[in-house]
Design a protein around this motif. Structure first.
Motif, mmCIF file in Angstrom:
data_model
loop_
_atom_site.group_PDB
_atom_site.id
_atom_site.type_symbol
_atom_site.label_atom_id
_atom_site.label_comp_id
_atom_site.label_asym_id
_atom_site.label_seq_id
_atom_site.Cartn_x
_atom_site.Cartn_y
_atom_site.Cartn_z
ATOM 1 N N ASN A 90 0.815 -1.215 0.000
ATOM 2 C CA ASN A 90 0.000 0.000 0.000
ATOM 3 C C ASN A 90 0.852 1.271 0.000
ATOM 4 O O ASN A 90 0.428 2.325 0.468
ATOM 5 N N ASN A 91 2.082 1.126 -0.532
ATOM 6 C CA ASN A 91 2.920 2.276 -0.872
ATOM 7 C C ASN A 91 3.413 3.107 0.308
ATOM 8 O O ASN A 91 3.635 4.314 0.188
ATOM 9 N N VAL A 92 3.587 2.488 1.490
ATOM 10 C CA VAL A 92 4.161 3.230 2.613
ATOM 11 C C VAL A 92 5.561 3.703 2.212
ATOM 12 O O VAL A 92 6.256 3.046 1.432
ATOM 13 N N ASP A 93 5.970 4.866 2.709
ATOM 14 C CA ASP A 93 7.252 5.442 2.282
ATOM 15 C C ASP A 93 8.435 5.010 3.143
ATOM 16 O O ASP A 93 9.585 5.109 2.725
ATOM 17 N N GLY A 94 8.145 4.535 4.357
ATOM 18 C CA GLY A 94 9.243 4.106 5.209
ATOM 19 C C GLY A 94 8.755 3.342 6.415
ATOM 20 O O GLY A 94 7.585 3.412 6.790
ATOM 21 N N TYR A 95 9.680 2.600 7.027
ATOM 22 C CA TYR A 95 9.332 1.771 8.183
ATOM 23 C C TYR A 95 10.586 1.633 9.047
ATOM 24 O O TYR A 95 11.596 1.107 8.597
ATOM 25 N N THR B 136 15.269 11.203 4.075
ATOM 26 C CA THR B 136 15.240 10.421 2.830
ATOM 27 C C THR B 136 13.846 10.430 2.219
ATOM 28 O O THR B 136 13.673 10.639 1.012
ATOM 29 N N ILE B 137 12.841 10.235 3.067
ATOM 30 C CA ILE B 137 11.455 10.206 2.596
ATOM 31 C C ILE B 137 11.018 11.572 2.070
ATOM 32 O O ILE B 137 10.353 11.669 1.032
ATOM 33 N N LEU B 138 11.398 12.630 2.772
ATOM 34 C CA LEU B 138 11.010 13.976 2.343
ATOM 35 C C LEU B 138 11.659 14.372 1.012
ATOM 36 O O LEU B 138 11.176 15.258 0.319
ATOM 37 N N LYS B 139 12.735 13.673 0.658
ATOM 38 C CA LYS B 139 13.400 13.909 -0.637
ATOM 39 C C LYS B 139 12.763 13.073 -1.750
ATOM 40 O O LYS B 139 13.212 13.118 -2.893
ATOM 41 N N GLY B 140 11.742 12.309 -1.383
ATOM 42 C CA GLY B 140 11.026 11.537 -2.397
ATOM 43 C C GLY B 140 11.475 10.100 -2.557
ATOM 44 O O GLY B 140 11.073 9.419 -3.503
ATOM 45 N N LYS B 141 12.299 9.610 -1.632
ATOM 46 C CA LYS B 141 12.774 8.233 -1.707
ATOM 47 C C LYS B 141 12.181 7.402 -0.566
ATOM 48 O O LYS B 141 11.676 7.943 0.402
#
Length: 212
Positions: free
Chosen positions: A100-105, A121-126
């Protein structure tokens, strides 16, 4: 540049601690903190035009948990990034969130440095997943692929299903119109084929494959 965050956790001490960490850092603005996903969904519905960069959430929460909240965010506000911060390392949960496309864990016992690395990292789109989480995910995927590679014949499925239902060797033989010796051979071959140690292992496999 300042990033707008929402933090969700039903443990007040952890929620307060996490808020303090981000408040002490430049570039982060906490819009709200909440103890469950329902409060966040309500906030998102009311503030549909507000710039929200990241929702950091636990998994186990009352009313609406982190899995449901992540799904809602990705369906209704795909511009918002999501980061799971939880002690759960259940393969099924991890798989669901990734699907379901979570950005990080990141696990809750992660160091502060890893948390901020994840957020940045997540805020940079990764995407960012801690090593521990990725190890669980990859091990589960490898196990699934391995299980898919094992092909049981119709008769083997019949035998393992009856074993799982606690039928005796003689009862299985009678039901399948085979000899007791043949059933014993099937049992030995199944133990070897599935790389399990005993009947309990066969039963676990049968349950996992929904034969019973």
């Amino acid at each position: 540049m300042s990033y707008n965050l929402i933090i969700v956790d039903d443990h007040k001490m952890f929620l307060d601690g996490l808020s303090s960490i981000f408040n002490a850092e430049k570039g982060y603005n906490i819009l709200i903190t909440a103890k469950n996903g329902a409060s966040v969904i309500k906030y998102l519905k009311i503030n549909q035009e507000e710039k929200i960069d990241l929702v950091i959430m636990d998994i186990t929460m009352p009313e609406v948990d982190g899995i449901a909240l992540n799904t809602f965010v990705k369906q209704h506000r795909p511009d918002i990034k999501t980061l799971i911060l939880s002690m759960h390392t259940d393969p099924a949960i991890i798989d669901n969130l990734i699907e379901n496309n979570v950005d990080g864990y990141v696990p809750k016992n992660a160091h502060k440095e890893e948390l901020f690395t994840a957020v940045q990292t997540i805020l940079k789109g990764k995407k960012f997943f801690s090593r521990e989480i990725m190890d669980v995910y990859m091990e589960n995927k490898f196990s699934e692929e391995k299980n898919q590679e094992i092909k049981l014949t119709r008769r083997e499925i019949d035998v393992i299903t009856l074993i799982a239902k606690e039928y005796t060797t003689q009862e299985i033989a009678d039901k399948l119109l085979l000899s007791k010796h043949t059933i014993e051979s099937y049992r030995k071959n199944l133990i070897s084929k599935l790389n399990v140690r005993n009947l309990a292992g066969l039963t676990k496999y049968a349950i996992k494959m929904n034969y019973v």
